[in-house]
Design a protein around this motif. Structure first.
Motif, short mmCIF file in Angstrom:
data_model
loop_
_atom_site.label_atom_id
_atom_site.label_comp_id
_atom_site.label_asym_id
_atom_site.label_seq_id
_atom_site.Cartn_x
_atom_site.Cartn_y
_atom_site.Cartn_z
N LYS A 91 -3.78 -4.08 -5.07
CA LYS A 91 -3.18 -4.87 -6.14
C LYS A 91 -1.94 -5.61 -5.65
O LYS A 91 -1.73 -6.78 -5.98
N LEU A 92 -1.12 -4.93 -4.87
CA LEU A 92 0.08 -5.58 -4.34
C LEU A 92 -0.27 -6.69 -3.36
O LEU A 92 0.39 -7.73 -3.32
N GLN A 93 -1.34 -6.48 -2.57
CA GLN A 93 -1.75 -7.50 -1.61
C GLN A 93 -2.27 -8.73 -2.35
O GLN A 93 -2.05 -9.86 -1.92
N GLU A 105 3.31 -2.16 4.96
CA GLU A 105 3.53 -1.79 6.35
C GLU A 105 2.98 -0.40 6.59
O GLU A 105 3.44 0.57 6.00
N HIS A 106 1.98 -0.27 7.40
CA HIS A 106 1.31 0.98 7.78
C HIS A 106 0.60 1.67 6.62
O HIS A 106 -0.04 2.66 6.81
N LEU A 157 0.20 6.25 12.32
CA LEU A 157 -0.50 5.52 13.37
C LEU A 157 -0.16 6.13 14.71
O LEU A 157 1.00 6.40 15.00
N TYR A 158 -1.15 6.35 15.55
CA TYR A 158 -0.90 6.91 16.87
C TYR A 158 -1.21 5.91 17.93
O TYR A 158 -2.01 5.09 17.85
#
Length: 139
Positions: free
Chosen positions: A123-125, A132-133, A138-139
């Motif tokens: 929804k925000l997009q 962010e992430h 995240l590796y």
């Protein structure tokens, strides 16, 4: 620990090399230490045996036996005793459950949280915000 000032003859750089002439006076390197060094905790490790982790989620809890824990001294801020009478008292809304039941509920709750986060991010997009992430490691 030494009490050093700027005027001390030991105020040079590493290996007692004097500072370059004309520059501002320099503080001796011994004056900069970490909090752990100040408190002398760098080599004070804790070994905890017969440990039990109490996990609360929603209205249930479980005691999970963990065994031996080694805690590095630099990670210790406070150590105290537990009042065993108060430790045995569990507040009213909580009831004891098996560790498997608590683990299953935790997994379900994490999945629901991840699903609602994805919906929120979508929804925000759509409104032009970039996540962010997106809350994932995240590796």
């Amino acid at each position: 620990m030494e009490n050093l000032t700027i005027q001390d003859s030991n105020a040079g750089g590493p290996n007692n090399v004097p500072p370059p002439p004309g520059g501002p006076p320099q503080l001796p390197p011994q004056m900069f230490t970490t909090a752990a060094q100040l408190l002398d905790l760098t080599d004070t490790n804790l070994v905890l045996q017969d440990t039990i982790e109490r996990i609360f989620i929603e209205d249930i809890y479980a005691d999970v036996p963990r065994g031996i824990f080694l805690v590095r001294g630099e990670n210790v801020l406070l150590l105290g005793e537990i009042d065993l009478d108060k430790d045995d008292y569990i507040p009213e809304p909580y009831r004891k459950a098996s560790p498997e039941e608590v683990h299953a509920l935790t997994v379900r709750k994490n999945q629901n949280t991840k699903r609602t986060d994805k919906i929120r991010q979508a929804k925000l997009q759509a409104l032009g915000f970039e996540a962010e992430h997106s809350g994932e490691v995240l590796y």
